[in-house]
Write an enzyme that holds these catalytic residues in place. Structure first.
Site, PDB file in Angstrom:
ATOM      1  N   GLU A 129      -8.815   4.252  -2.938  1.00 13.68           N
ATOM      2  CA  GLU A 129      -7.792   3.874  -3.597  1.00 13.68           C
ATOM      3  C   GLU A 129      -8.133   3.169  -4.466  1.00 13.68           C
ATOM      4  O   GLU A 129      -9.046   2.744  -5.255  1.00 13.68           O
ATOM      5  CB  GLU A 129      -6.166   2.865  -2.300  1.00 13.68           C
ATOM      6  CG  GLU A 129      -6.288   3.582  -1.779  1.00 13.68           C
ATOM      7  CD  GLU A 129      -5.470   3.237  -0.438  1.00 13.68           C
ATOM      8  OE1 GLU A 129      -4.829   2.102  -1.207  1.00 13.68           O
ATOM      9  OE2 GLU A 129      -5.492   2.543   0.650  1.00 13.68           O
ATOM     10  N   HIS A 142      -3.468  14.232   0.420  1.00 13.26           N
ATOM     11  CA  HIS A 142      -3.726  13.124   1.422  1.00 13.26           C
ATOM     12  C   HIS A 142      -3.142  12.963   2.429  1.00 13.26           C
ATOM     13  O   HIS A 142      -3.019  13.190   3.752  1.00 13.26           O
ATOM     14  CB  HIS A 142      -4.010  11.915   0.789  1.00 13.26           C
ATOM     15  CG  HIS A 142      -4.256  10.592   2.418  1.00 13.26           C
ATOM     16  ND1 HIS A 142      -5.120  10.320   2.584  1.00 13.26           N
ATOM     17  CD2 HIS A 142      -3.483   9.675   2.503  1.00 13.26           C
ATOM     18  CE1 HIS A 142      -4.669   9.902   3.628  1.00 13.26           C
ATOM     19  NE2 HIS A 142      -3.675   9.353   4.000  1.00 13.26           N
ATOM     20  N   ASP A 201       0.555  -1.496  -0.002  1.00 16.21           N
ATOM     21  CA  ASP A 201       0.128   0.192  -0.057  1.00 16.21           C
ATOM     22  C   ASP A 201       0.933   1.412  -0.024  1.00 16.21           C
ATOM     23  O   ASP A 201       1.911   1.167   0.613  1.00 16.21           O
ATOM     24  CB  ASP A 201      -0.943  -0.039   1.577  1.00 16.21           C
ATOM     25  CG  ASP A 201      -2.076   1.036   1.458  1.00 16.21           C
ATOM     26  OD1 ASP A 201      -3.103   1.493  -0.029  1.00 16.21           O
ATOM     27  OD2 ASP A 201      -2.254   1.772   2.381  1.00 16.21           O
TER      28      ASP A 201
END
Lengths: 423, 423
Positions: free
Chosen positions: A209, A141, A134
């Site tokens: 995502e 963000h 990830d």
């Protein structure tokens, strides 16, 4: 280059102009119907094209592949064949579905066998996930989170603009869209408490995502360049990286997020190929400071894909709470994969690499509740009058994504998951 | 309980008293010989017992298993059968190898087929690693590292004595003992530099660890208790978690170690079962503060297993640089696995859970060069007069482990890896 993307193409199958799956898309997935094994399918309009049935009838005989390659519970074996084969298969499917081709359309028995209504197909995990990373590649963000939980004046860690920051995640708990998500239990500690407590997560969040899936392996010790990276990428899915914010705050120093993430991540079922997304390539933002040479790249590797998050209370309609875009990535896929392999770490077929939460510059484009409600200080009011700081039990979170160019819409469908109360 | 552990047992195979593999051990692994497929073997003295050949000759017909279960390139399918089957198979192997049993010993042709000299067998990865977690469970190690890189007065992060801290690692780059390790390239930044540079790791380290392998799955959303955890654990291997300290320092805030670890980890080939290690159970240190109830446990779950690290320069003999012990774990395996599943994260067959560096209280027991040389400030002098702050190119790192009780030695063999220059 890729004839399957031609905007003038039309299929003999009637397709709603608002469908995510016109003949120019042709994403791959794994589906199951009653009494039949899991198998490879291609989405077309409201149908799933059964690739297994086509394979056994030798519709791909001009391509160098095992005709049973589509009789598999995961795409891994197929995508391991490499980009020239994926392309040839997608082009051949495009040909078979084209309005001037009668190989299938002229055979009503065959249509019955190989066209399955989406509403009758159960979608399964598209790949057996070998390794999962990830990343943390959206600047907005990272600034939002850093501002909230660290220091507004030093929101970004010093390495952020030099490294596509990422961490290894848990592969076992990545689940297909539609799977219910159990609210996790875990440790958390209030800022003013002496000791932690164990119990249901109180600050359950989603993260919007996009993840790419690799279809080519490297050997341990090898690295790839940014010019080579696209050859390793099969396609993309939407990815909801469910997050337990209270667990995360307590556990993540010093070794990073662990149980705050590993209870579940949800993915959309259709893998949209990089080829299908070619028309949506756009330049990324200027990277300043200039990245180190191994992370420099040529061409465009960001994608203009609209992303949307909807929240559906148990009693109520889905309501849009975020509109973002995949183009808001500071570090692109090519840089991410190059970085991952830069130390010689071997890439495998079926690895999943998620983008990190994709937030844009405006509040309505923030890709998590943490940011949308600014850590719960500015709750969202839903149409039914109820408020949300984070995600409640029985809420369903839905993510959608699509690009549009020249009247052609290429979409991902959706990833959704309903939150069940903690055990 | 387990007759295979009886200290009075003797085998008809002659076994050196200093062997790690007496009849009381019987660890499982995967091996290959010329012209034969990879398969399951059991270590006995200087030999590998070919389980595949025994299976096809129906030596396990009283146990409920597919006789071809040992004809596999990984142990996963066998260990998925569950603890009652592992036990029954190990007990049956013990019976076959016992000095009063003639089923094999009385048949010289069979001996030729099913007993392979270890020197002629190539050992392979024992399991296909599904998921890999690295814990951080040695108090002395955590204090050492915290003292060096954070604050001597607050060496432990506030969560350390409440949580068995861990992070997800990279499964793809876990390799079998004997595999050469390529020095990784990566980003690092000197404290006084304005910007990072990319190049070969300068501070390459080992980490002395032990990893357990799970043989039973849970469903997503389920948790297990400390009382249940042992039923999920098949056995243990030695684990060298190679680490690039300079890369780690620059990358690990805020999301934890990533490329500093993912270039390689090495494991020993023989999986020593929990059953074989039963005699070495000892009490762990008192945990203060008392862990939360879900982490409380009954019985003893630490193991008195001597661990040793040797360094061999290209020209020179292996030299011991560390003597540690697996008993120096603050958080034990049972607590680690319970914590991992406490949020509902699903455990899979073939997961690997490493202990984190195992350091004891004295300097000679520190499990990494970082600690042994105190971040390079106190180099080790080798027998050839050369100094080491970290690991040089062409150095070989060897780790060994064994326990001893009642004159019976149960060992792991070794895990070794030679460092090659960066590409």
């Amino acid at each position: 280059m890729i004839k399957a993307n031609d905007p003038t193409l039309h299929s003999w199958i009637e397709i709603d102009p608002q469908s995510d799956f016109p003949i120019q898309n042709l994403p791959f997935g794994i589906f199951q119907t009653e009494n039949k094994d899991p198998r490879v399918g291609v989405a077309i309009g409201d149908y799933v094209l059964d690739m297994c049935e086509l394979g056994r009838r030798n519709f791909f005989e001009l391509i160098d592949l095992d005709p049973n390659i589509f009789h598999r519970p995961y795409l891994n074996d197929f995508i391991a064949l490499g980009k020239p084969i994926w392309r040839a298969v997608r082009n051949r499917v495009s040909e078979l579905l084209r309005n001037d081709n009668t190989e299938i359309s002229g055979n009503s028995e065959l249509i019955d066998v190989c066209l399955v209504k989406m509403s009758e197909a159960q979608m399964l995990m598209p790949v057996k996930v070998q390794n999962y990373t990830d990343f943390y590649s959206s600047l907005d963000h990272a600034v939002n989170i850093g501002t909230m939980i660290r220091d507004p004046k030093n929101a970004l860690s010093p390495n952020w603009k030099h490294i596509p920051i990422g961490y290894h995640g848990r592969a076992s708990s990545i689940v297909i869209s539609g799977t219910d998500i159990r609210r996790p239990n875990g440790q958390s500690k209030a800022a003013d408490a002496d000791a932690p407590v164990f119990g249901p997560c109180r600050l359950l969040d989603f993260e919007l995502e996009v993840a790419f899936i690799t279809g080519k392996e490297t050997r341990l010790g090898e690295s790839i360049t940014t010019d080579e990276a696209e050859d390793y990428i099969f396609g993309l899915v939407l990815f909801n990286d469910w997050s337990a914010r209270d667990l995360q705050t307590w556990e993540y120093v010093p070794l990073g997020p662990f149980l705050a993430k590993s209870f579940a991540s949800s993915v959309s079922p259709w893998v949209v190929t990089l080829d299908a997304l070619e028309p949506f390539k756009v330049k990324g933002q200027v990277q300043d400071p200039k990245p180190l040479p191994y992370l420099e790249y040529t061409g465009s590797h960001n994608y203009d894909i609209n992303l949307e998050v909807l929240l559906k209370p148990e009693q109520g309609e889905p309501q849009t709470i975020c509109n973002s875009n995949y183009k808001y990535m500071y570090w692109n896929m090519v840089q991410q994969l190059t970085h991952q392999s830069s130390n010689g770490c071997n890439i495998q077929v079926g690895d999943m690499y998620a983008s990190g939460t994709i937030s844009g510059p405006e509040k309505g484009s923030f890709g998590s509740m943490m940011e949308l409600t600014w850590r719960g200080t500015e709750p969202i009011t839903l149409a039914d009058g109820s408020e949300r700081k984070f995600i409640n039990d029985d809420d369903t979170v839905i993510m959608r994504g699509h690009g549009e160019r020249n009247g052609i819409r290429i979409g991902f469908g959706e990833v959704k998951g309903k939150v069940l109360p903690a055990l």
